[in-house]
Design a protein around this motif. Structure first.
Motif, PDB file in Angstrom:
ATOM      1  N   ASP A  64      13.913   0.123  -1.117  1.00  0.00           N
ATOM      2  CA  ASP A  64      14.229   1.220  -2.043  1.00  0.00           C
ATOM      3  C   ASP A  64      14.081   2.545  -1.300  1.00  0.00           C
ATOM      4  OD1 ASP A  64      15.031   2.562  -4.305  1.00  0.00           O
ATOM      5  OD2 ASP A  64      13.388   1.878  -5.573  1.00  0.00           O
ATOM      6  N   LEU A  65      14.612   3.593  -1.923  1.00  0.00           N
ATOM      7  CA  LEU A  65      14.762   4.874  -1.231  1.00  0.00           C
ATOM      8  C   LEU A  65      13.468   5.658  -1.034  1.00  0.00           C
ATOM      9  CD1 LEU A  65      18.064   6.115  -2.909  1.00  0.00           C
ATOM     10  CD2 LEU A  65      17.733   5.641  -0.467  1.00  0.00           C
ATOM     11  N   THR A  66      12.498   5.510  -1.943  1.00  0.00           N
ATOM     12  CA  THR A  66      11.330   6.387  -1.864  1.00  0.00           C
ATOM     13  C   THR A  66      10.009   5.614  -1.889  1.00  0.00           C
ATOM     14  OG1 THR A  66      11.075   6.636  -4.255  1.00  0.00           O
ATOM     15  CG2 THR A  66      12.575   8.175  -3.156  1.00  0.00           C
TER      16      THR A  66
ATOM     17  N   ASP B 283      20.947   2.251 -12.345  1.00  0.00           N
ATOM     18  CA  ASP B 283      22.076   2.554 -13.232  1.00  0.00           C
ATOM     19  C   ASP B 283      22.204   1.535 -14.374  1.00  0.00           C
ATOM     20  OD1 ASP B 283      24.334   4.215 -13.854  1.00  0.00           O
ATOM     21  OD2 ASP B 283      25.623   2.563 -13.200  1.00  0.00           O
ATOM     22  N   PHE B 284      21.897   0.285 -14.118  1.00  0.00           N
ATOM     23  CA  PHE B 284      22.030  -0.755 -15.151  1.00  0.00           C
ATOM     24  C   PHE B 284      20.811  -0.864 -16.078  1.00  0.00           C
ATOM     25  CE2 PHE B 284      25.585  -3.709 -13.239  1.00  0.00           C
ATOM     26  CZ  PHE B 284      26.526  -2.741 -13.548  1.00  0.00           C
ATOM     27  N   GLN B 285      19.776  -0.047 -15.810  1.00  0.00           N
ATOM     28  CA  GLN B 285      18.650   0.152 -16.747  1.00  0.00           C
ATOM     29  C   GLN B 285      17.875  -1.103 -17.146  1.00  0.00           C
ATOM     30  OE1 GLN B 285      20.190   2.478 -20.052  1.00  0.00           O
ATOM     31  NE2 GLN B 285      20.862   4.137 -18.704  1.00  0.00           N
TER      32      GLN B 285
ATOM     33  N   ASN C 139      24.374  -5.616  -1.783  1.00  0.00           N
ATOM     34  CA  ASN C 139      24.803  -4.453  -2.561  1.00  0.00           C
ATOM     35  C   ASN C 139      24.705  -4.773  -4.045  1.00  0.00           C
ATOM     36  OD1 ASN C 139      26.061  -2.107  -3.492  1.00  0.00           O
ATOM     37  ND2 ASN C 139      28.119  -3.013  -3.306  1.00  0.00           N
ATOM     38  N   ALA C 140      24.154  -3.845  -4.836  1.00  0.00           N
ATOM     39  CA  ALA C 140      24.193  -3.963  -6.301  1.00  0.00           C
ATOM     40  C   ALA C 140      25.553  -3.425  -6.736  1.00  0.00           C
ATOM     41  CB  ALA C 140      23.055  -3.165  -6.929  1.00  0.00           C
ATOM     42  N   ALA C 141      26.504  -4.355  -6.889  1.00  0.00           N
ATOM     43  CA  ALA C 141      27.909  -3.993  -7.053  1.00  0.00           C
ATOM     44  C   ALA C 141      28.293  -3.789  -8.518  1.00  0.00           C
ATOM     45  CB  ALA C 141      28.778  -5.090  -6.442  1.00  0.00           C
ATOM     46  N   ASN C 142      29.554  -3.415  -8.732  1.00  0.00           N
ATOM     47  CA  ASN C 142      30.155  -3.410 -10.073  1.00  0.00           C
ATOM     48  C   ASN C 142      31.150  -4.567 -10.149  1.00  0.00           C
ATOM     49  OD1 ASN C 142      32.769  -2.358  -8.997  1.00  0.00           O
ATOM     50  ND2 ASN C 142      31.509  -0.539  -8.598  1.00  0.00           N
ATOM     51  N   TRP C 143      31.609  -4.879 -11.355  1.00  0.00           N
ATOM     52  CA  TRP C 143      32.394  -6.118 -11.504  1.00  0.00           C
ATOM     53  C   TRP C 143      33.750  -6.078 -10.806  1.00  0.00           C
ATOM     54  CZ3 TRP C 143      37.053  -7.015 -14.247  1.00  0.00           C
ATOM     55  CH2 TRP C 143      37.532  -5.918 -14.969  1.00  0.00           C
TER      56      TRP C 143
ATOM     57  N   ASP D  40      17.021   4.072   3.353  1.00  0.00           N
ATOM     58  CA  ASP D  40      18.402   3.897   2.899  1.00  0.00           C
ATOM     59  C   ASP D  40      18.890   2.564   3.470  1.00  0.00           C
ATOM     60  OD1 ASP D  40      21.183   3.899   2.683  1.00  0.00           O
ATOM     61  OD2 ASP D  40      21.360   6.046   3.114  1.00  0.00           O
ATOM     62  N   ILE D  41      19.344   1.682   2.609  1.00  0.00           N
ATOM     63  CA  ILE D  41      19.734   0.331   3.040  1.00  0.00           C
ATOM     64  C   ILE D  41      20.900   0.356   4.032  1.00  0.00           C
ATOM     65  CG2 ILE D  41      21.433  -0.258   1.224  1.00  0.00           C
ATOM     66  CD1 ILE D  41      19.774  -2.959   0.959  1.00  0.00           C
ATOM     67  N   THR D  42      21.619   1.458   4.097  1.00  0.00           N
ATOM     68  CA  THR D  42      22.733   1.579   5.052  1.00  0.00           C
ATOM     69  C   THR D  42      22.281   2.168   6.392  1.00  0.00           C
ATOM     70  OG1 THR D  42      23.409   3.811   4.371  1.00  0.00           O
ATOM     71  CG2 THR D  42      24.348   1.953   3.136  1.00  0.00           C
TER      72      THR D  42
ATOM     73  N   SER E  43      16.738  -3.617  -5.416  1.00  0.00           N
ATOM     74  CA  SER E  43      16.372  -4.196  -6.705  1.00  0.00           C
ATOM     75  C   SER E  43      17.598  -4.122  -7.621  1.00  0.00           C
ATOM     76  CB  SER E  43      15.194  -3.426  -7.296  1.00  0.00           C
ATOM     77  OG  SER E  43      15.029  -3.792  -8.650  1.00  0.00           O
ATOM     78  N   ILE E  44      18.195  -5.310  -7.861  1.00  0.00           N
ATOM     79  CA  ILE E  44      19.444  -5.389  -8.614  1.00  0.00           C
ATOM     80  C   ILE E  44      19.224  -4.964 -10.077  1.00  0.00           C
ATOM     81  CG2 ILE E  44      21.324  -6.955  -9.335  1.00  0.00           C
ATOM     82  CD1 ILE E  44      21.100  -6.672  -6.265  1.00  0.00           C
ATOM     83  N   SER E  45      20.078  -4.107 -10.572  1.00  0.00           N
ATOM     84  CA  SER E  45      20.156  -3.724 -12.005  1.00  0.00           C
ATOM     85  C   SER E  45      19.101  -2.737 -12.511  1.00  0.00           C
ATOM     86  CB  SER E  45      20.110  -4.964 -12.927  1.00  0.00           C
ATOM     87  OG  SER E  45      21.305  -5.699 -12.812  1.00  0.00           O
TER      88      SER E  45
ATOM     89  N   GLY F 276      30.856   5.217  -7.798  1.00  0.00           N
ATOM     90  CA  GLY F 276      30.013   4.898  -8.940  1.00  0.00           C
ATOM     91  C   GLY F 276      28.546   5.233  -8.744  1.00  0.00           C
ATOM     92  N   GLY F 277      28.179   5.745  -7.588  1.00  0.00           N
ATOM     93  CA  GLY F 277      26.789   6.139  -7.370  1.00  0.00           C
ATOM     94  C   GLY F 277      25.907   4.989  -6.933  1.00  0.00           C
ATOM     95  N   GLY F 278      24.609   5.275  -6.796  1.00  0.00           N
ATOM     96  CA  GLY F 278      23.623   4.257  -6.435  1.00  0.00           C
ATOM     97  C   GLY F 278      23.910   3.608  -5.090  1.00  0.00           C
TER      98      GLY F 278
HETATM   99  N1  AR6 Z   1      19.298   2.382  -0.217  1.00  0.00           N
HETATM  100  C1  AR6 Z   1      18.354   1.594  -0.785  1.00  0.00           C
HETATM  101  N2  AR6 Z   1      18.180   1.493  -2.108  1.00  0.00           N
HETATM  102  C2  AR6 Z   1      18.969   2.220  -2.897  1.00  0.00           C
HETATM  103  C3  AR6 Z   1      19.991   3.077  -2.396  1.00  0.00           C
HETATM  104  C4  AR6 Z   1      20.136   3.128  -0.969  1.00  0.00           C
HETATM  105  N3  AR6 Z   1      21.073   3.881  -0.389  1.00  0.00           N
HETATM  106  N4  AR6 Z   1      20.611   3.660  -3.447  1.00  0.00           N
HETATM  107  C5  AR6 Z   1      20.019   3.200  -4.568  1.00  0.00           C
HETATM  108  N5  AR6 Z   1      19.018   2.354  -4.250  1.00  0.00           N
HETATM  109  P1  AR6 Z   1      21.696   1.021  -8.536  1.00  0.00           P
HETATM  110  P2  AR6 Z   1      22.203  -1.120 -10.490  1.00  0.00           P
HETATM  111  C6  AR6 Z   1      18.146   1.565  -5.154  1.00  0.00           C
HETATM  112  O1  AR6 Z   1      21.780   2.045  -9.597  1.00  0.00           O
HETATM  113  O2  AR6 Z   1      21.078  -0.663 -11.337  1.00  0.00           O
HETATM  114  C7  AR6 Z   1      26.563   1.398  -9.286  1.00  0.00           C
HETATM  115  O3  AR6 Z   1      27.190   2.591  -9.549  1.00  0.00           O
HETATM  116  C8  AR6 Z   1      17.801   2.168  -6.496  1.00  0.00           C
HETATM  117  O4  AR6 Z   1      16.680   3.049  -6.387  1.00  0.00           O
HETATM  118  O5  AR6 Z   1      22.402   1.288  -7.253  1.00  0.00           O
HETATM  119  O6  AR6 Z   1      22.336  -2.592 -10.199  1.00  0.00           O
HETATM  120  C9  AR6 Z   1      27.494   0.181  -9.267  1.00  0.00           C
HETATM  121  O7  AR6 Z   1      28.839   0.551  -9.086  1.00  0.00           O
HETATM  122  C10 AR6 Z   1      17.465   0.920  -7.284  1.00  0.00           C
HETATM  123  O8  AR6 Z   1      16.141   0.488  -6.993  1.00  0.00           O
HETATM  124  O9  AR6 Z   1      22.236  -0.425  -9.039  1.00  0.00           O
HETATM  125  C11 AR6 Z   1      27.265  -0.467 -10.611  1.00  0.00           C
HETATM  126  O10 AR6 Z   1      28.193  -0.018 -11.578  1.00  0.00           O
HETATM  127  C12 AR6 Z   1      18.432  -0.130  -6.745  1.00  0.00           C
HETATM  128  O11 AR6 Z   1      18.894   0.404  -5.499  1.00  0.00           O
HETATM  129  C13 AR6 Z   1      25.867  -0.038 -11.003  1.00  0.00           C
HETATM  130  O12 AR6 Z   1      25.584   1.158 -10.300  1.00  0.00           O
HETATM  131  C14 AR6 Z   1      19.647  -0.423  -7.640  1.00  0.00           C
HETATM  132  O13 AR6 Z   1      20.136   0.759  -8.208  1.00  0.00           O
HETATM  133  C15 AR6 Z   1      24.812  -1.060 -10.658  1.00  0.00           C
HETATM  134  O14 AR6 Z   1      23.557  -0.623 -11.152  1.00  0.00           O
END
Ligand code: AR6
Length: 231
Positions: free
Chosen positions: A79-81, A47-49, A127-131, A110-112, A42-44, A137-139
């Motif tokens: 998603d993870l849980t 971390d992107f709230q 991947n929910a990437a950064n620019w 885990d998507i990986t 789920s994009i954004s 960067g986590g997530g």
């Molecule tokens: N497998 C499946 N889903 C996951 C995993 C995983 N390994 N890890 C997280 N999720 P987020 P964003 C889910 O924060 O909000 C990054 O640091 C998570 O529960 O990863 O788009 C980038 O560098 C949530 O439902 O992405 C960017 O700066 C979804 O993936 C920023 O965070 C997205 O969570 C992007 O933020």
């Protein structure tokens, strides 16, 4: 009903094995492995709230829009849980719209590690990437770049050096990447969604008019990118 046949397995000496005469019984698992499948987070929404209710509306609306173009390909929201709010919102809304649950479903993991941990083969992951398209960067971004290894980083740099919000870039994965050899992933699609987190670049300050447009564009770019390699 079964019959005996002689077959050579991986070049080894011929041996007698039993095969079923029901074609479906033998082909179904093979068939599933061959179906083009995109797994996406789920994009954004972490971390992107970005608001979960709005994001889940957009996911279901975009999935519905692309259903007709999919052919036999599948889309899987991950998603993870099991407690994932966005997964349950999307499941409920997809059921309400009678979206074909064979071609769109949710999956916890885990998507990986979808194949190695969950037995689900997805040839493409998002991947929910950064620019900057940088690792860490986590997530999900950190997880995908970690699992993809240096091969993914190099392949990503070949395709693009940055991404605008709402856009996606398709990265063919070298076979040296563990994501390819272990999980059977042939492509990673990096997607940049809208950001509502004031501590991250390009924060939209709760402007959900702009935010929803960008998230819609992000899913369109993602699904179009997937279709371009699925066909
Ligand atoms: N497998 C499946 N889903 C996951 C995993 C995983 N390994 N890890 C997280 N999720 P987020 P964003 C889910 O924060 O909000 C990054 O640091 C998570 O529960 O990863 O788009 C980038 O560098 C949530 O439902 O992405 C960017 O700066 C979804 O993936 C920023 O965070 C997205 O969570 C992007 O933020």
């Amino acid at each position: 009903e079964t019959k005996e046949t002689v077959s050579s397995l991986s070049g080894a000496a011929s041996q007698k094995i039993k095969v079923s005469e029901d074609p479906m019984a033998d082909s179904s698992s093979q068939h599933d492995y061959d179906v083009p499948t995109l797994a996406f987070p789920s994009i954004s929404t972490a971390d992107f709230q970005f608001n979960l209710g709005k994001a889940s509306d957009i996911i279901v609306e975009k999935v519905e829009e692309f259903m007709d173009k999919l052919g036999n390909a599948r889309l899987v929201l991950v998603d993870l849980t099991h407690g994932s709010k966005v997964l349950s919102l999307v499941r409920a809304k997809a059921a309400q719209k009678n979206i074909d649950s064979k071609r769109f479903f949710t999956f916890v993991g885990d998507i990986t590690r979808l194949y190695s941990d969950g037995g689900l083969h997805c040839n493409v992951i998002a991947n929910a990437a950064n620019w900057r398209l940088k690792p860490g960067g986590g997530g999900v971004n950190a997880a995908v770049f970690n699992a993809g290894g240096p091969a993914l980083e190099a392949a990503t740099k070949n395709q693009a050096i940055s991404l605008l919000p709402g856009n996606a870039v398709v990265v063919p994965l070298p076979s040296t990447s563990p994501l390819y050899s272990r999980e059977g992933v042939t492509h990673v699609i990096h997607v940049l969604g809208p950001n509502m987190n004031p501590e991250r670049p390009n924060c939209l300050n709760n402007d959900y008019i702009k935010g929803c447009k960008i998230l819609q564009n992000a899913y369109s770019s993602l699904f179009e990118g997937f279709l371009s390699i699925a066909k």
